[in-house]
Motif scaffolding. Structure first.
Motif, PDB file in Angstrom:
ATOM      1  N   GLU A  28       0.828  -1.205   0.000  1.00 29.67           N
ATOM      2  CA  GLU A  28       0.000   0.000   0.000  1.00 29.67           C
ATOM      3  C   GLU A  28       0.865   1.261   0.000  1.00 29.67           C
ATOM      4  N   LEU A  29       1.891   1.270   0.835  1.00 30.88           N
ATOM      5  CA  LEU A  29       2.769   2.441   0.896  1.00 30.88           C
ATOM      6  C   LEU A  29       3.608   2.571  -0.379  1.00 30.88           C
ATOM      7  N   THR A  30       4.071   1.459  -0.918  1.00 29.32           N
ATOM      8  CA  THR A  30       4.862   1.505  -2.156  1.00 29.32           C
ATOM      9  C   THR A  30       4.005   2.024  -3.307  1.00 29.32           C
ATOM     10  N   TRP A  31       2.760   1.573  -3.387  1.00 27.87           N
ATOM     11  CA  TRP A  31       1.861   2.079  -4.423  1.00 27.87           C
ATOM     12  C   TRP A  31       1.723   3.599  -4.312  1.00 27.87           C
ATOM     13  N   ALA A  32       1.526   4.089  -3.096  1.00 25.38           N
ATOM     14  CA  ALA A  32       1.359   5.532  -2.894  1.00 25.38           C
ATOM     15  C   ALA A  32       2.631   6.292  -3.249  1.00 25.38           C
ATOM     16  N   VAL A  33       3.785   5.746  -2.891  1.00 28.67           N
ATOM     17  CA  VAL A  33       5.052   6.403  -3.239  1.00 28.67           C
ATOM     18  C   VAL A  33       5.184   6.498  -4.752  1.00 28.67           C
ATOM     19  N   GLN A  34       4.862   5.431  -5.457  1.00 27.66           N
ATOM     20  CA  GLN A  34       4.951   5.468  -6.918  1.00 27.66           C
ATOM     21  C   GLN A  34       3.979   6.483  -7.505  1.00 27.66           C
ATOM     22  N   LEU A  35       2.792   6.575  -6.945  1.00 29.22           N
ATOM     23  CA  LEU A  35       1.818   7.550  -7.414  1.00 29.22           C
ATOM     24  C   LEU A  35       2.299   8.978  -7.149  1.00 29.22           C
ATOM     25  N   LEU A  36       2.829   9.211  -5.957  1.00 26.51           N
ATOM     26  CA  LEU A  36       3.215  10.567  -5.551  1.00 26.51           C
ATOM     27  C   LEU A  36       4.530  11.044  -6.158  1.00 26.51           C
ATOM     28  N   TYR A  37       5.459  10.129  -6.390  1.00 25.27           N
ATOM     29  CA  TYR A  37       6.787  10.518  -6.859  1.00 25.27           C
ATOM     30  C   TYR A  37       7.027  10.178  -8.329  1.00 25.27           C
ATOM     31  N   GLY A  38       6.042   9.627  -8.983  1.00 27.27           N
ATOM     32  CA  GLY A  38       6.145   9.365 -10.415  1.00 27.27           C
ATOM     33  C   GLY A  38       7.267   8.411 -10.771  1.00 27.27           C
ATOM     34  N   ASN A  39       8.048   8.782 -11.747  1.00 25.94           N
ATOM     35  CA  ASN A  39       9.085   7.907 -12.297  1.00 25.94           C
ATOM     36  C   ASN A  39      10.408   7.956 -11.540  1.00 25.94           C
ATOM     37  N   ASP A  40      10.478   8.686 -10.449  1.00 28.56           N
ATOM     38  CA  ASP A  40      11.733   8.767  -9.692  1.00 28.56           C
ATOM     39  C   ASP A  40      11.977   7.429  -8.989  1.00 28.56           C
ATOM     40  N   PRO A  41      13.027   6.699  -9.377  1.00 28.35           N
ATOM     41  CA  PRO A  41      13.240   5.369  -8.801  1.00 28.35           C
ATOM     42  C   PRO A  41      13.739   5.394  -7.351  1.00 28.35           C
ATOM     43  N   ARG A  42      14.361   6.483  -6.920  1.00 25.14           N
ATOM     44  CA  ARG A  42      14.916   6.506  -5.553  1.00 25.14           C
ATOM     45  C   ARG A  42      13.853   6.349  -4.477  1.00 25.14           C
ATOM     46  N   PRO A  43      12.791   7.148  -4.490  1.00 22.30           N
ATOM     47  CA  PRO A  43      11.763   6.935  -3.463  1.00 22.30           C
ATOM     48  C   PRO A  43      11.109   5.563  -3.576  1.00 22.30           C
ATOM     49  N   ARG A  44      10.844   5.120  -4.803  1.00 23.71           N
ATOM     50  CA  ARG A  44      10.219   3.806  -4.995  1.00 23.71           C
ATOM     51  C   ARG A  44      11.103   2.700  -4.424  1.00 23.71           C
ATOM     52  N   ASP A  45      12.390   2.741  -4.745  1.00 22.69           N
ATOM     53  CA  ASP A  45      13.305   1.714  -4.245  1.00 22.69           C
ATOM     54  C   ASP A  45      13.408   1.773  -2.726  1.00 22.69           C
ATOM     55  N   HIS A  46      13.398   2.990  -2.181  1.00 27.09           N
ATOM     56  CA  HIS A  46      13.463   3.138  -0.720  1.00 27.09           C
ATOM     57  C   HIS A  46      12.194   2.597  -0.064  1.00 27.09           C
ATOM     58  N   ALA A  47      11.050   2.825  -0.706  1.00 30.29           N
ATOM     59  CA  ALA A  47       9.791   2.301  -0.160  1.00 30.29           C
ATOM     60  C   ALA A  47       9.771   0.782  -0.182  1.00 30.29           C
ATOM     61  N   ILE A  48      10.378   0.197  -1.203  1.00 32.95           N
ATOM     62  CA  ILE A  48      10.387  -1.258  -1.338  1.00 32.95           C
ATOM     63  C   ILE A  48      11.402  -1.888  -0.381  1.00 32.95           C
ATOM     64  N   ASP A  49      12.606  -1.319  -0.305  1.00 35.10           N
ATOM     65  CA  ASP A  49      13.707  -1.959   0.416  1.00 35.10           C
ATOM     66  C   ASP A  49      14.051  -1.340   1.764  1.00 35.10           C
ATOM     67  N   GLY A  50      13.582  -0.137   2.025  1.00 36.60           N
ATOM     68  CA  GLY A  50      13.938   0.548   3.263  1.00 36.60           C
ATOM     69  C   GLY A  50      13.019   0.168   4.410  1.00 36.60           C
ATOM     70  N   PRO A  51      13.274   0.746   5.569  1.00 38.83           N
ATOM     71  CA  PRO A  51      12.405   0.493   6.724  1.00 38.83           C
ATOM     72  C   PRO A  51      10.978   0.985   6.456  1.00 38.83           C
ATOM     73  N   LEU A  52       9.999   0.293   6.983  1.00 42.91           N
ATOM     74  CA  LEU A  52       8.604   0.674   6.785  1.00 42.91           C
ATOM     75  C   LEU A  52       8.332   2.114   7.235  1.00 42.91           C
ATOM     76  N   PRO A  53       8.861   2.568   8.381  1.00 40.51           N
ATOM     77  CA  PRO A  53       8.603   3.962   8.763  1.00 40.51           C
ATOM     78  C   PRO A  53       9.149   4.968   7.741  1.00 40.51           C
ATOM     79  N   SER A  54      10.210   4.624   7.043  1.00 40.18           N
ATOM     80  CA  SER A  54      10.732   5.519   6.003  1.00 40.18           C
ATOM     81  C   SER A  54       9.785   5.577   4.811  1.00 40.18           C
ATOM     82  N   ALA A  55       9.231   4.436   4.440  1.00 37.32           N
ATOM     83  CA  ALA A  55       8.234   4.427   3.367  1.00 37.32           C
ATOM     84  C   ALA A  55       7.017   5.245   3.784  1.00 37.32           C
TER      85      ALA A  55
END
Length: 176
Positions: A16-43
């Motif tokens: 759910e959080l990764t979907w929202a990050v992709q929606l909010l940050y568009g094609n920027d891979p850094r936030p998406r990758d951080h949401a997928i691989d980083g700590p949940l509170p960071s996502a």
């Protein structure tokens, strides 16, 4: 992995959080990758901190984004409560009463208005806390942190009948 990750991170919450990050940050891979691989509170922080929302969202996507934002808020504030209590607050034997109080409060919030994403997110966190508290006594920090998160949720309903003053936990109710 942070202690609150251990309590709150599930595939559904992460998706759910990764979907929202992709929606909010568009094609920027850094936030998406951080949401997928980083700590949940960071996502969660990535979702919560983005104040500019895309325009022209469908009603379904708008609703889903509100759910993700509510989940982000509850993950962050629950993390505050978890971190404030995990190493210092022993889980009291009254946790079943505390759990029942929180579940009743959530039921009242949902009865008042069923489309409250925040109440649904609080119900998710409450379920995760119950699982931790019912588990064998192998990780006292996890149990203590879960108890603290329930105290945090109960404190939001402190004016409700049945609230016990010893449950009060003063942690931020809004993410920084």
């Amino acid at each position: 992995m942070s202690p609150s990750d251990t309590l709150l991170d599930t595939v559904a919450a992460r998706d759910e959080l990764t979907w929202a990050v992709q929606l909010l940050y568009g094609n920027d891979p850094r936030p998406r990758d951080h949401a997928i691989d980083g700590p949940l509170p960071s996502a969660a922080a990535l979702v919560w901190q983005m104040k500019t929302e895309p325009t022209n969202l469908s009603e379904e996507d708008t609703t889903r984004l509100r759910v993700a934002q509510a989940l982000a808020k509850v993950v962050i504030t629950s993390g505050y409560a978890f971190n404030a209590t995990a190493a210092t607050q022993a889980t009291d034997e009254d946790w079943p009463d505390l759990l029942a109080f929180v579940r009743d409060a959530i039921a009242r919030w949902l009865a008042w208005r069923d489309d409250q994403p925040w109440a649904h997110a609080a119900a998710y966190v409450t379920d995760r806390c119950e699982t931790a508290l019912r588990a064998p006594l192998t990780d006292s920090n996890l149990r203590n942190g879960a108890y603290g998160v329930l105290r945090h949720l109960a404190s939001i309903a402190a004016a409700d009948p049945g609230f016990r003053s010893e449950w009060r936990l003063d942690t931020p109710r809004d993410p920084a």
